[in-house]
Design an enzyme around this catalytic site. Structure first.
Site, short mmCIF file in Angstrom:
data_model
loop_
_atom_site.label_atom_id
_atom_site.label_comp_id
_atom_site.label_asym_id
_atom_site.label_seq_id
_atom_site.Cartn_x
_atom_site.Cartn_y
_atom_site.Cartn_z
N PRO A 74 0.44 -0.84 -0.16
CA PRO A 74 0.45 -0.18 -0.13
C PRO A 74 0.96 1.24 0.04
O PRO A 74 1.51 1.53 1.65
CB PRO A 74 -0.53 0.14 1.21
CG PRO A 74 -0.76 -1.53 2.07
CD PRO A 74 0.37 -2.30 0.98
N CYS A 75 0.56 1.84 -1.05
CA CYS A 75 1.19 3.12 -1.47
C CYS A 75 1.10 4.76 -0.69
O CYS A 75 1.48 5.32 -0.25
CB CYS A 75 0.76 3.35 -2.83
SG CYS A 75 -0.24 3.86 -3.20
#
Length: 141
Positions: A74-75
């Protein structure tokens, strides 16, 4: 005939899967926590991804041997589109789950998704931690 095997962590709708299948790869495990992304992944690839990769019961389903680990971790924790809390955000600590999986399974290749701002996040310290773990602790270059 497969040329190599791969696992797809934080798989989303399967971007890594599309690319690696085209190159002759076979996905032997996928994980994605979002139920809508799981449905789309299934529609795209015929595989229902397992859920939360932080759970030991999910990690235990990863085959012992595979060639490539792909992770679109997850960015939001690092991206300029998110709150940029980095490792202080629970999504940012998911990199450390990837680290444990790499350490246990020792794939030949590791692909991690990049995100705008990852290199410069926290004045470069976040990227430095990731590189230090990959290069110095796990011996991947």
């Amino acid at each position: 005939m497969k040329n190599f095997t791969f696992i797809d962590l934080f798989a989303g709708v399967g971007g890594f899967h599309f690319a690696l299948k085209e190159l002759g790869g076979e996905c032997v495990f996928a994980s994605e926590i979002d139920s809508n992304a799981q449905k789309t992944y299934f529609a795209n690839h015929g595989i229902v991804p397992f859920g939360d990769i932080t759970l030991d019961e999910v990690k235990s389903k990863i085959p012992q041997n595979f060639d490539i680990l792909c992770a679109g971790f997850p960015c939001q924790a690092f991206s300029i589109a998110g709150y940029q809390k980095g490792f202080s955000d629970s999504r940012g600590t998911l990199f450390f789950d990837i680290e444990k999986i790499i350490e246990k399974h020792r794939p030949k290749v590791v692909f991690l998704e990049n995100v705008k701002n990852l290199v410069s996040h926290d004045k470069g310290n976040t990227f430095k931690v990731i590189l230090d773990i990959l290069e110095n602790k796990l011996n991947y270059i």
